[in-house]
Design a protein around this motif. Structure first.
Motif, PDB file in Angstrom:
ATOM      1  N   PHE A 138       0.814  -1.211   0.000  1.00 20.59           N
ATOM      2  CA  PHE A 138       0.000   0.000   0.000  1.00 20.59           C
ATOM      3  C   PHE A 138       0.853   1.268   0.000  1.00 20.59           C
ATOM      4  N   ALA A 184       1.148   3.236  -3.344  1.00 22.73           N
ATOM      5  CA  ALA A 184       0.583   4.581  -3.424  1.00 22.73           C
ATOM      6  C   ALA A 184       1.593   5.571  -4.005  1.00 22.73           C
ATOM      7  N   ALA A 227       1.738   5.028  -7.767  1.00 23.96           N
ATOM      8  CA  ALA A 227       0.531   5.578  -8.390  1.00 23.96           C
ATOM      9  C   ALA A 227       0.603   7.100  -8.450  1.00 23.96           C
ATOM     10  N   LEU A 228       1.115   7.712  -7.373  1.00 22.72           N
ATOM     11  CA  LEU A 228       1.240   9.174  -7.353  1.00 22.72           C
ATOM     12  C   LEU A 228       2.248   9.648  -8.396  1.00 22.72           C
TER      13      LEU A 228
END
Length: 267
Positions: free
Chosen positions: A250, A254, A257-258
């Motif tokens: 996670f 994350a 993804a950012l």
């Protein structure tokens, strides 16, 4: 004449009303009788089972279900160890947790739903105890959960946490073996495990842990079972393994993804 007709017609009852009334009465009476009979039968069966399950009954149950592996005289066979000296406490532990009878050979006997009633298990345990005595059930005060919780937690960290995890969540051992979680284990089975040393667990005799020490450890584990979990997700209370996996999936996920989103925006 008209008034008389009205009175007579108003006082008539349908022929089905009497039938319905009789049927309802029979239904209620039958239901009450059936309920009372079932309750009496259950009470009689329970009393009879408790009265009938003696050491001799335990011997018959043992010979029918256990002797194939453990021998007719508890001497053991190639498929099962001897039960001489294990005592009724070990028998109760193994059967009440469903580890025995063993369904198949493997690195470790898994815990499952017991195949015998409590009365049957106690009868078999009493038979084994009568043939070759061993560890027996402790005093009630050892299992009352009123020992020194802080001292018990310290003893658990020193003697048990390396296998069962500091949060008693269990853990993996070598060659497919494992230390089970203690998050729902009863006080009696905690004591039995320490005294009899099932599976890969060592035996903690009085020279290692006194009954007072065992009482403290049991109290600490019972306290932990009832304690409210605080601080967010426990993640199985497995420590850095589950926490690191959570961060990797996670947290880093994350960030990736950012990064992708920022790159897409800039283009």
């Amino acid at each position: 004449m008209v008034r008389e007709k009205k009175r007579r017609s108003g006082g008539r009852r349908s022929p089905f009303a009497a039938i319905a009334l009789i049927g309802a009465g029979l239904l209620i009476t039958g239901g009450v009788y059936a309920g009372a009979t079932a309750a009496m039968a259950a009470t009689d069966t329970k009393t009879q089972a408790t009265a009938e399950l003696t050491v001799d009954d335990g011997q018959k149950l043992f010979q029918a279900n256990c002797a194939t592996c453990h021998g007719m005289n508890l001497e053991g066979t190639g498929d099962g160890p001897t039960l001489i000296g294990v005592g009724e406490l070990a028998v109760e532990f193994q059967m009440a947790t469903g580890r025995m009878p063993l369904q198949m050979q493997g690195p470790q006997a898994p815990q499952k739903h017991p195949q015998f009633t409590d009365e049957q298990i106690r009868a078999i345990a009493a038979y084994v105890q009568s043939v070759a005595p061993g560890p027996t059930f402790p005093k009630d005060e050892v299992l009352d959960g009123k020992g020194d919780v802080a001292h018990g937690a310290e003893l658990f960290r020193i003697n048990c946490a390396m296998c069962h995890n500091v949060a008693a969540a269990g853990g993996a051992l070598t060659e497919g073996k494992y230390a089970p979680a203690l998050t729902s284990t009863s006080a009696l089975h905690m004591y039995a495990a320490m005294v009899t040393g099932p599976q890969n667990m060592p035996v903690f005799g009085d020279m290692n842990l006194s009954d007072e020490d065992k009482r403290d450890i049991i109290s600490a584990l019972l306290f932990q079972q009832d304690a409210v979990q605080i601080g967010g997700f426990t993640l199985g209370s497995l420590g850095p393994v589950s926490e690191g996996l959570f961060i990797w999936i996670f947290g880093i996920g994350a960030l990736v993804a950012l990064t992708v989103w920022i790159t897409a925006k800039s283009n």
